[in-house]
Write an enzyme that holds these catalytic residues in place. Structure first.
Site, mmCIF file in Angstrom:
data_model
loop_
_atom_site.group_PDB
_atom_site.id
_atom_site.type_symbol
_atom_site.label_atom_id
_atom_site.label_comp_id
_atom_site.label_asym_id
_atom_site.label_seq_id
_atom_site.Cartn_x
_atom_site.Cartn_y
_atom_site.Cartn_z
ATOM 1 N N HIS A 12 -3.164 3.152 -4.576
ATOM 2 C CA HIS A 12 -2.457 2.733 -3.356
ATOM 3 C C HIS A 12 -1.077 2.188 -3.733
ATOM 4 C CE1 HIS A 12 -5.727 3.404 -0.535
ATOM 5 N NE2 HIS A 12 -6.563 2.826 -1.390
ATOM 6 N N GLU A 46 -10.382 2.709 -4.844
ATOM 7 C CA GLU A 46 -10.092 4.114 -4.553
ATOM 8 C C GLU A 46 -9.077 4.749 -5.503
ATOM 9 O OE1 GLU A 46 -11.088 4.219 0.208
ATOM 10 O OE2 GLU A 46 -9.015 3.824 -0.346
ATOM 11 N N ASP A 88 0.867 -1.180 0.000
ATOM 12 C CA ASP A 88 0.000 0.000 0.000
ATOM 13 C C ASP A 88 0.898 1.223 0.000
ATOM 14 O OD1 ASP A 88 -2.291 1.819 0.480
ATOM 15 O OD2 ASP A 88 -3.321 -0.007 1.081
#
Length: 787
Positions: free
Chosen positions: A285, A350, A210
C-alpha cells in the site's frame, strides 16, 4: 422517503418527545450503558445561581469543568461561574468536580456520579474519568443540550437525581478513518473525534497513507506532498473502473495535513481524552511513495498515484534496499515527534511478494540474513522497523499479517481477517485489538443496498455490530488478558464526502462503543435499540447525518418447551414500527395480518414480512421459506463444537426450519472451523424415516469448503446405530462459484428410528493451492431436514 418515514417513527416512540422540564419522565437512555445506575427522587436544577467548582487547583480539572459549563451556555443555558472550591463552599448548590488519587475500587477511566436535588458531585481518579462523567451528564440532560444552532435565550436545565458508578470493560475502544482514498478536511476530522469522545471511545486510528494518497507533511521528503498526495481526478467514475494517470494529465485531486494541522488535531483529541494513532503503511500500500521516489521500489518504475482500485499490491517497498529503511526511519522520526501516542501503526497487510521473488536485492537479503522465504523477508522488514520504533520509546501495531514469519513480543496485532489473528497473537503472548471485517468494517452496507448509498459490499447491520464479542471463547483467562479491545474501521474507497462518512460510521460506532465499554452481562439488543431512540433525537439536533438503520424484518423460530410447538418470531431494528406478514407466500398489503407476537406454524410455508408506515411498505419485504419436517424444533446433541463466530441460532439452528442464502453471513449458517460436524437429533419417538437432507455451503474465497463425506446413521435407543450410509462429495474444492450443495440420502422402505446421527468430515485445512494453504478451513451447514 426513508428519512420522512423515520421522522414519523420518532413521533411514535414512547417518551421520545417528553417535556424537558419533567425529570421523572426523562428516559434513562445513556449509551454506553453504565456499570451501575440507581435513580433517586427529585432533580437538580442548573440555573444562574449554579456554580461549577473544582476541588484543588489542577488546571486539567478546571479545563474539564469549563468544557461542561461552555456546553451548557452554548446550548442556550445559563452562564455558569467556574472556579476552584473555597472553604465554606461544601453546601453550595453546585456541580463539583473531584479528582482523587486512583482508588483500587475504580478502574482506569472510571467515575462516580451522584446527583441530588442539592448538589452534583463528580468523582474520578483521572482526567479521562471526569471527562467521561461529563459525557454522561450531557446524556442525562434534555436533548436540547445537543442543539447545533441554539437560541441565545436563557433557560434552566434539569438533571434527574441519580447515582452512577461506571468504568470501561476494555482499555482500547477505537474508531478508524481512512483519509487516503478520499481526503477529508480538518474540520470533519475534529467532528469525527467529537463523536468518538461523546460515546466514551478513547482512540482515533488515523489511516494517513495508502496507495491513493499520502496525507501528512514530511519536511525531509517534499515530493511526498508535491507528488504522492495527488492523483488525477476521476471521481465521476466508479472506484473499480478508474483509469491510471496518462502522460500529460495533471494530478489535481487530494491534499495533505500540514504538521501544524496535525498538532492542532492531536491536541483537540487529547483535550477530549482521545489518543490519535497514526498509520504509515509499509511495505505494501505504498505506490504513492514510489510515484514520488521510484528508487525505493524493486523495479525502478515509473509509477503514478492510483486514481482508484489498485489490486494486487505488487509494487511494494524493496526489502533488500537499505535506503528504504533510511527513508522509513526518517519519516517515522517526524511522525513520532507529532504524535505522543505510545503506538505507531505500520500497516503490514496485503503485501504481494511477486516482485520480491524476482528482485536481486531482496533475494540477496534473504540469503545474507539466512531467511527461508519471502514471508520471512516480510518478518525481517517488520522486525527491523519495530526495533527502530521501540528504540524511540514507542510500540508498534500492525494488521494481523505481521504475524507471518514470526513477530517480536512487544508488537500489538490488529486482527482484521476474522478473529483468528487475534487468537494466534494472544496465544503467542502478543496484545491484540479485534477488528474483524464481519463486525467492524463500517464501509459495508448496513441495510438493504437498494435503499442505501454505495458501499464496498457485505452487510453489517447495527444489530450485528452490537452482537460482536471481542474476546474469543477459545482463549483461556491468561490469553484473554491480551485482548485490549476492539475498533471500527471506515475505509473510504466508496465514500467521497464527510456526510457520507458520517452516515456509514453512525450509529454503528455507537453500538461498538457499548460493546467495548459496558459489561457483557449488561448488553441487551432490545434495550439498546430502545435507548437509541433518544440518541437519534440528539444526533438530529447535532445535524449528524446518521443512518436510520435497517428496515428489514428478521425471521426466526423458537420451540415452546411445554407444547413442542414451533413458533415464528419477527423483529426489526426499528422499535414500535408495525410489522405485517403472510405465511402463504402472498404479497404483503396494508390489510395483511399485524404481527403482535410469536405465532405457531404446523407445515411448510413462505413467510413474507415487512415494516409498514402510513399503510405503506417501507422497504422490500423479507421472504423466508420455512421447511416443516420431522426434526423441526427437535433437540440436538452436539459431539463437536461450532464456532462462536458463526453460531447461527445456536443448538437449535440446524432444526429451526430455516435455510441459509448464498451469503454466509446471513445469520442462518452454522460454521465449524477445522472441526467435523458430529451431532444427534432426538425425534422424541420412533417413527418411519424416508430421507435426510443436509445443505452445505461452498465459498472457497472465504475459506469455506464442502465436506469430504457426510455420514447418516439411525438408532432406536440412542446406543446402537444402524443403517450407516455415506454420501461423498464429488465437487472439486477449487470450484470458485459460491453455491449451496445438498447431501441427500434415501433410506429403505420401512426404516424406523428415533435418533439420527449426522457426521460431516471437514476438509480441515485449506489446500496447498489456496491462499490459506495449511490454515484451518470452514464447514458451513444450515439445516438437517428429516422426512
Amino acid at each position: 422517503m426513508q428519512r420522512l418515514y423515520f421522522l414519523i417513527v420518532l413521533l411514535m416512540v414512547p417518551g421520545a418527545l417528553l417535556a424537558a422540564n419533567s425529570p421523572d419522565s426523562i428516559p434513562m437512555s445513556i449509551v454506553p450503558k453504565p456499570v451501575m445506575m440507581k435513580r433517586a427522587p427529585g432533580e437538580f436544577v442548573i440555573n444562574r445561581m449554579t456554580t461549577v467548582l473544582v476541588e484543588g487547583t489542577d488546571q486539567e480539572d478546571l479545563r474539564i469543568a469549563r468544557f461542561f459549563a461552555d456546553r451548557i451556555r452554548y446550548c442556550g443555558g445559563p452562564l455558569l461561574e467556574v472556579r476552584t472550591m473555597a472553604e465554606g463552599d461544601k453546601n453550595l448548590a453546585a456541580v463539583i468536580f473531584v479528582h482523587k488519587k486512583q482508588p483500587a475500587s475504580m478502574p482506569a477511566e472510571g467515575y462516580e456520579l451522584n446527583v441530588t436535588p442539592k448538589q452534583v458531585r463528580v468523582t474520578a481518579g483521572s482526567g479521562a474519568g471526569l471527562f467521561h462523567a461529563v459525557q454522561t451528564l450531557f446524556q442525562l440532560l434534555p436533548s436540547e443540550i445537543s442543539r447545533h444552532n441554539p437560541p441565545m435565550s436563557y433557560k434552566e436545565w434539569n438533571l434527574p437525581a441519580i447515582k452512577i458508578k461506571d468504568y470501561p470493560r476494555y482499555p482500547y475502544r477505537g474508531m478508524h478513518l481512512d483519509v487516503s482514498r478520499h481526503f477529508f478536511p480538518k474540520e470533519f476530522v475534529k467532528r469525527y473525534i467529537d463523536l468518538i469522545s461523546m460515546y466514551k471511545m478513547n482512540t482515533f486510528h488515523w489511516h494517513l497513507t495508502d496507495d491513493n494518497g499520502w496525507r501528512i507533511e514530511i519536511k525531509k521528503y517534499p515530493k511526498l506532498m508535491q507528488i504522492a498526495a495527488w492523483h488525477t481526478d476521476h471521481e465521476d467514475l466508479p472506484w473499480n473502473e478508474r483509469p491510471a494517470q496518462q502522460p500529460g494529465e495533471k494530478a489535481t485531486y487530494g491534499g495533505y495535513y500540514s504538521q501544524d494541522e496535525i498538532r492542532e488535531i492531536v491536541q483537540y483529541a487529547a483535550d477530549r481524552y482521545v489518543t490519535v494513532i497514526p498509520e504509515i503503511e509499509m511495505p505494501a500500500h505504498s505506490v504513492e511513495v514510489l510515484a514520488a521516489y521510484p528508487q525505493f521500489s524493486c523495479t525502478g518504475g515509473p509509477f503514478t498515484v492510483p486514481t482508484g482500485s489498485y489490486w494486487p499490491n505488487i509494487d511494494i517497498l524493496c526489502a533488500g534496499n537499505d535506503s528504504v529503511f533510511t527513508f522509513m526511519e526518517d519519516v517515522l522520526t517526524e511522525v513520532m515527534a507529532l504524535f505522543p501516542s505510545k503506538y505507531i501503526h505500520i500497516g503490514g497487510d496485503e503485501a504481494d511478494k511477486s516482485n520480491w521473488k524476482k528482485c536481486p536485492k531482496c533475494q540477496a537479503r534473504i540469503k545474507s540474513e539466512g531467511l527461508k522465504d519471502e514471508k520471512e523477508l516480510q518478518s525481517y522488514f517488520i522486525k527491523r522497523i519495530e526495533k527502530f520504533i521501540v528504540s524511540n520509546k514507542h510500540k508498534m501495531i500492525g494488521w494481523d499479517e505481521i504475524l507471518e514469519g514470526g513477530l517480536a513480543p512487544e508488537a500489538t496485532v490488529m486482527s482484521w481477517r476474522g478473529v483468528e489473528g487475534g487468537i494466534a497473537a494472544a496465544r503467542q503472548g502478543h496484545d491484540a485489538i479485534m477488528t474483524p471485517g464481519a463486525y467492524c468494517y463500517f464501509d459495508h452496507y448496513q441495510a438493504d443496498p437498494a435503499f442505501e448509498p454505495k458501499a464496498i459490499g457485505g452487510l453489517t447491520t447495527l444489530k450485528k455490530v452490537y452482537s460482536f464479542e471481542p474476546t474469543p471463547a477459545e482463549l483461556n483467562p491468561t490469553e484473554a488478558k491480551h485482548i485490549l479491545g476492539a475498533q471500527g474501521n471506515l475505509w473510504t474507497e466508496f465514500i467521497q464526502t464527510p456526510a457520507h462518512a458520517e452516515y456509514m460510521a453512525v450509529p454503528r460506532m455507537i453500538a461498538l462503543a457499548e460493546v467495548t465499554w459496558s459489561p457483557k452481562s449488561h448488553r441487551n439488543w432490545k434495550d439498546f435499540r430502545n435507548r437509541m431512540s433518544e440518541q437519534y433525537i440528539r444526533l438530529s439536533k447535532m445535524k449528524v447525518n446518521y443512518c436510520k438503520g435497517s428496515f428489514k424484518v428478521s425471521v426466526n423460530t423458537e420451540v415452546d418447551k411445554k407444547s413442542n410447538a414451533v413458533r415464528v418470531i419477527l423483529d426489526s431494528e426499528q422499535p414500535e414500527v408495525p410489522i405485517r406478514y403472510t405465511t402463504d407466500g402472498n404479497d404483503l398489503k396494508s390489510s395483511s395480518p399485524l404481527y403482535t407476537g410469536p405465532f405457531e406454524i404446523k407445515g411448510n410455508g413462505v413467510i413474507k414480512a415487512g415494516l409498514f408506515l402510513d399503510d405503506k411498505l417501507v422497504e422490500k419485504a423479507t421472504e423466508m421459506p420455512l421447511i416443516f419436517h420431522y426434526a423441526t424444533g427437535k433437540p440436538v446433541k452436539y459431539h463437536s463444537d461450532f464456532s462462536e463466530r458463526y453460531p447461527a441460532a445456536g443448538v437449535t439452528a440446524l432444526t429451526d426450519g430455516l435455510r441459509g442464502t448464498n451469503n454466509h453471513r446471513d445469520g442462518l449458517w452454522q460454521g465449524f472451523l477445522g472441526n467435523d460436524l458430529d451431532l444427534i437429533i432426538d425425534l422424541g419417538k420412533e417413527m418411519p424415516i424416508n430421507s435426510v437432507q443436509t445443505n452445505f455451503l461452498q465459498n472457497q474465497r472465504s475459506w469455506i469448503f464442502l465436506p469430504v463425506v457426510v455420514e447418516y446413521s439411525l438408532s432406536s435407543d440412542g446406543k446402537k446405530y444402524h443403517s450407516f450410509n455415506e454420501v461423498p462429495n464429488k465437487i472439486a474444492p477449487k470450484e470458485e462459484q459460491v453455491f449451496i450443495q445438498p447431501f441427500n440420502f434415501q433410506f429403505m422402505v420401512n426404516t424406523k428410528a428415533r435418533y439420527i446421527r449426522v457426521k460431516a468430515k471437514n476438509l480441515a485445512k485449506c489446500p496447498a493451492w489456496h491462499e490459506g494453504s495449511g490454515e484451518p478451513c470452514w464447514l458451513f451447514v444450515d439445516e438437517i431436514a428429516v422426512f
